[in-house]
Design a protein around this motif. Structure first.
Motif, mmCIF file in Angstrom:
data_model
loop_
_atom_site.group_PDB
_atom_site.id
_atom_site.type_symbol
_atom_site.label_atom_id
_atom_site.label_comp_id
_atom_site.label_asym_id
_atom_site.label_seq_id
_atom_site.Cartn_x
_atom_site.Cartn_y
_atom_site.Cartn_z
ATOM 1 N N SER A 97 24.526 -1.108 -6.941
ATOM 2 C CA SER A 97 24.541 -1.982 -8.295
ATOM 3 C C SER A 97 26.110 -2.070 -8.585
ATOM 4 O O SER A 97 27.348 -3.019 -8.871
ATOM 5 N N ALA A 98 26.385 -0.882 -8.874
ATOM 6 C CA ALA A 98 28.022 -0.181 -9.959
ATOM 7 C C ALA A 98 28.872 -0.810 -9.027
ATOM 8 O O ALA A 98 29.484 -1.788 -9.495
ATOM 9 N N LYS B 291 17.777 -3.466 -5.852
ATOM 10 C CA LYS B 291 18.036 -2.583 -6.538
ATOM 11 C C LYS B 291 19.640 -2.612 -6.974
ATOM 12 O O LYS B 291 19.959 -2.006 -8.098
ATOM 13 N N TRP B 292 19.748 -4.184 -7.051
ATOM 14 C CA TRP B 292 20.722 -4.678 -8.193
ATOM 15 C C TRP B 292 20.437 -4.732 -9.525
ATOM 16 O O TRP B 292 19.185 -4.725 -9.786
ATOM 17 N N SER B 293 20.989 -4.759 -10.577
ATOM 18 C CA SER B 293 20.280 -5.498 -12.037
ATOM 19 C C SER B 293 20.508 -6.931 -12.185
ATOM 20 O O SER B 293 21.123 -7.411 -11.409
ATOM 21 N N PRO B 294 20.106 -7.429 -13.103
ATOM 22 C CA PRO B 294 19.703 -8.858 -13.191
ATOM 23 C C PRO B 294 20.992 -9.451 -13.520
ATOM 24 O O PRO B 294 21.085 -10.113 -12.460
ATOM 25 N N ALA B 295 22.100 -8.815 -13.808
ATOM 26 C CA ALA B 295 22.702 -8.992 -14.352
ATOM 27 C C ALA B 295 24.107 -8.901 -13.033
ATOM 28 O O ALA B 295 24.595 -10.531 -12.683
ATOM 29 N N LYS C 105 25.661 -12.545 -10.340
ATOM 30 C CA LYS C 105 27.279 -12.782 -10.580
ATOM 31 C C LYS C 105 26.495 -13.267 -8.549
ATOM 32 O O LYS C 105 28.007 -13.509 -8.203
ATOM 33 N N ALA C 106 25.846 -12.429 -7.511
ATOM 34 C CA ALA C 106 25.849 -12.713 -6.760
ATOM 35 C C ALA C 106 25.737 -14.356 -5.800
ATOM 36 O O ALA C 106 26.536 -15.061 -5.024
ATOM 37 N N GLU D 160 21.790 -19.816 -12.072
ATOM 38 C CA GLU D 160 22.380 -20.232 -11.616
ATOM 39 C C GLU D 160 22.357 -20.052 -10.278
ATOM 40 O O GLU D 160 22.806 -20.728 -9.273
ATOM 41 N N SER D 161 21.240 -19.884 -9.296
ATOM 42 C CA SER D 161 20.265 -20.290 -8.427
ATOM 43 C C SER D 161 20.182 -21.717 -8.073
ATOM 44 O O SER D 161 20.729 -22.462 -6.558
#
Length: 576
Positions: free
Chosen positions: A17-18, A67-71, A75-76, A122-123
């Motif tokens: 994620s980072a 496994k990513w954070s919602p933030a 961003k994606a 965002e979507s």
């Protein structure tokens, strides 16, 4: 070739994620405000395609984004929004498969789970770009139940945040962009009606701040919300065959025919089973109230700013004259002018005056095409902005005698200044007549000519007598109404009396006018004489003065009249 897309493409594994956040931030830092990223560069197009494919794979089932954070997910999606501003290399996102991913993250299907989370909004922003570019995406949006779910959310949460309202309304607008494939009107009508009323009352309740830009980073203000609603109304009326602009009759040829579209008739609600125009009638009073009561914008905003510009588009799709099937012949007249209130006409004249002052103030040229190159309104060409207003005004003039008289008094006044060519000057009548012979502004030329023709009682002779045969000839020729050249008109100016006509029929004022230009015959002769005098040399002027002195002396000797020459008037002391 290195690009800001490489860090994410090269990232392995992408589930970190980072590191994903860092790679995505790299792209946004470089391209966040860019409208074009890859252009026609094949290497960048290939990298963009690979980047989008990798992001969609990560966002898909069992993808790295789990496994990513919602933030980071947000961003994606932000990266996808930026990249699909242009279509090159965006094939994987601007398609049905891409829409499926976006709709899922927006919380719109299969069950409505939308709750205004940043990921969801965002979507929706990415979906807006996809719908803007692709009919396929627009079709999938409403066949997948995403459209009905988003409308249901807005219906159940009418006071939701202004950003959410704006995004859903923008999606609704894009979903109705194809009149032949628009969803049933009944799906939109309750939400559109409620949003239009709420937005209008919010704007009129705080007129002083209506034109202020959105605050606090918001996507829109109440004017933006109402503008989206009005755009939806216009699209829906087109889809129902109510406001077909264009056709064989020019700008007004197909306007308001009232012919019913065959689509979705059996599934429509009760209000949709009525005449297509009548089904939208409950919206007319609200739109008129907004249009008439909200003052036109002042500097630094152009005079034809939203919501007036969008209200005009919606209004010109409503009939003024009775429809052939209307039971009550006065029903539409009463709706437009309730209690004899002609505020819509007064507002239209006010906006027209401001637009002309804004675009042509100080212009004093008689050349027909001299105004074509310079005027814009808010960065848009006058030809694109002004013609809908002129169409609306023609529509009102054709449908109601009192409206026609009010407009005629301002646009075709009886006391128009005929001491100069009628197309010379910056007043409304002068500019409107100049529009008739515009070379480059095709839309304004046609719509202005149609309005002047309607204000002349749809009588080609009256139009020619007022504006001059030369100004009206092109328009009337294309309508097949060109009358014979005025009797005795040679098309020349000066002392030739045959070039002017005794205008006993000219608006009942008996004016001596040139039938070609509409200019006063006496003024035209004086102007020609003045021009001839100014073209003389000093020697020629002196000879003309000597001829006058000789003529004075001859008149004195014959005793026909007593003429005092300049020398006689000076008295004996001046003689030598």
């Amino acid at each position: 070739m290195d690009s800001a897309m490489d860090p994410f493409i090269d990232l392995n594994p992408k589930s970190d994620s980072a590191k994903a956040d860092q790679a995505l931030s790299s792209l946004l830092a470089r391209y966040a405000n860019a409208q074009s990223i890859v252009g026609s560069n094949p290497d960048l197009v290939s990298k963009k395609r690979r980047f989008i494919d990798d992001v969609l794979e990560a966002l898909g089932p069992n993808g790295a984004a789990e496994k990513w954070s919602p933030a980071v997910v947000t961003k994606a999606l932000d990266c996808l929004k930026v990249l699909c501003r242009e279509t090159s290399g965006s094939e994987f996102i601007i398609c049905e498969e891409g829409m499926q991913v976006l709709i899922k993250y927006a919380g719109l299907v299969p069950a409505l789970t939308f709750s205004e989370k940043p990921v969801e909004t965002e979507s929706m922003k990415v979906m807006i770009n996809c719908l803007r570019h692709s009919p396929e995406c627009r079709s999938f949006y409403h066949t997948s139940s995403a459209l009905s779910n988003s409308i249901a959310y807005l219906h159940d949460h009418p006071t939701t945040s202004i950003d959410t309202r704006f995004l859903i309304l923008r999606l609704m607008f894009l979903a109705t962009a194809d009149p032949s494939a628009a969803p049933p009107t009944s799906l939109f009508f309750p939400v559109v009606t409620n949003a239009l009323k709420a937005g209008t009352y919010a704007i009129l309740g705080n007129v002083e701040k209506a034109y202020e830009p959105p605050r606090g980073g918001a996507l829109a203000n109440e004017v933006g919300i109402v503008s989206e609603v009005l755009k939806i109304v216009f699209n829906l009326m087109l889809s129902e065959g109510v406001g077909e602009i264009g056709g064989s009759g020019g700008p007004l040829g197909g306007l308001l025919k009232g012919n019913k579209s065959s689509a979705s008739v059996n599934t429509m609600a009760e209000h949709d089973r009525m005449s297509p125009a009548t089904s939208f009638k409950p919206l007319l009073p609200v739109i008129l109230e907004l249009y008439s009561k909200l003052p036109p914008a002042h500097a630094p905003y152009p005079p034809l700013s939203p919501p007036h510009s969008h209200a005009i588009h919606a209004l010109m799709s409503f009939p003024v004259s009775p429809l052939p099937s209307a039971a009550d012949d006065e029903a539409w007249i009463d709706s437009w002018f309730p209690g004899g209130n002609y505020a819509v006409v007064q507002q239209s004249l006010e906006i027209l005056e401001r637009v002309i002052a804004h675009a042509y103030g100080g212009t004093d040229s008689a050349a027909p095409g001299s105004v074509d190159e310079r005027p814009t309104i808010g960065g848009q060409k006058v030809d694109d902005v002004l013609s809908p207003l002129l169409i609306l005004m023609t529509h009102l003039a054709a449908g109601d005698r009192r409206a026609r008289e009010m407009m005629r008094g301002k646009i075709m006044p009886d006391d128009i200044d005929r001491s100069k060519p009628l197309d010379k000057g910056s007043a409304i009548p002068n500019v409107m007549i100049r529009f008739m012979t515009s070379v480059t502004m095709n839309n304004v030329r046609e719509s202005a000519s149609e309005l002047l023709f309607e204000l002349s009682g749809a009588d080609a002779s009256v139009l020619c007598e007022y504006v001059g045969y030369g100004n009206a000839a092109g328009f009337l020729f294309h309508k097949g109404l060109l009358p014979n050249r005025p009797s005795g008109a040679s098309g020349t100016s000066g002392d030739d009396a045959s070039s002017t006509m005794s205008g006993a029929t000219l608006l009942g004022r008996g004016q001596d006018v040139n039938p070609i230009t509409g200019e006063s015959g006496e003024a035209e002769r004086q102007r020609a004489a003045q021009a001839e005098w100014e073209a003389m040399t000093d020697e020629e002027k002196e000879r003309e003065g000597e001829k006058l002195l000789v003529l004075f002396e001859r008149l004195n000797r014959t005793g026909i009249i007593k003429v005092a020459t300049p020398t006689d008037a000076a008295g004996p002391s001046s003689r030598t």
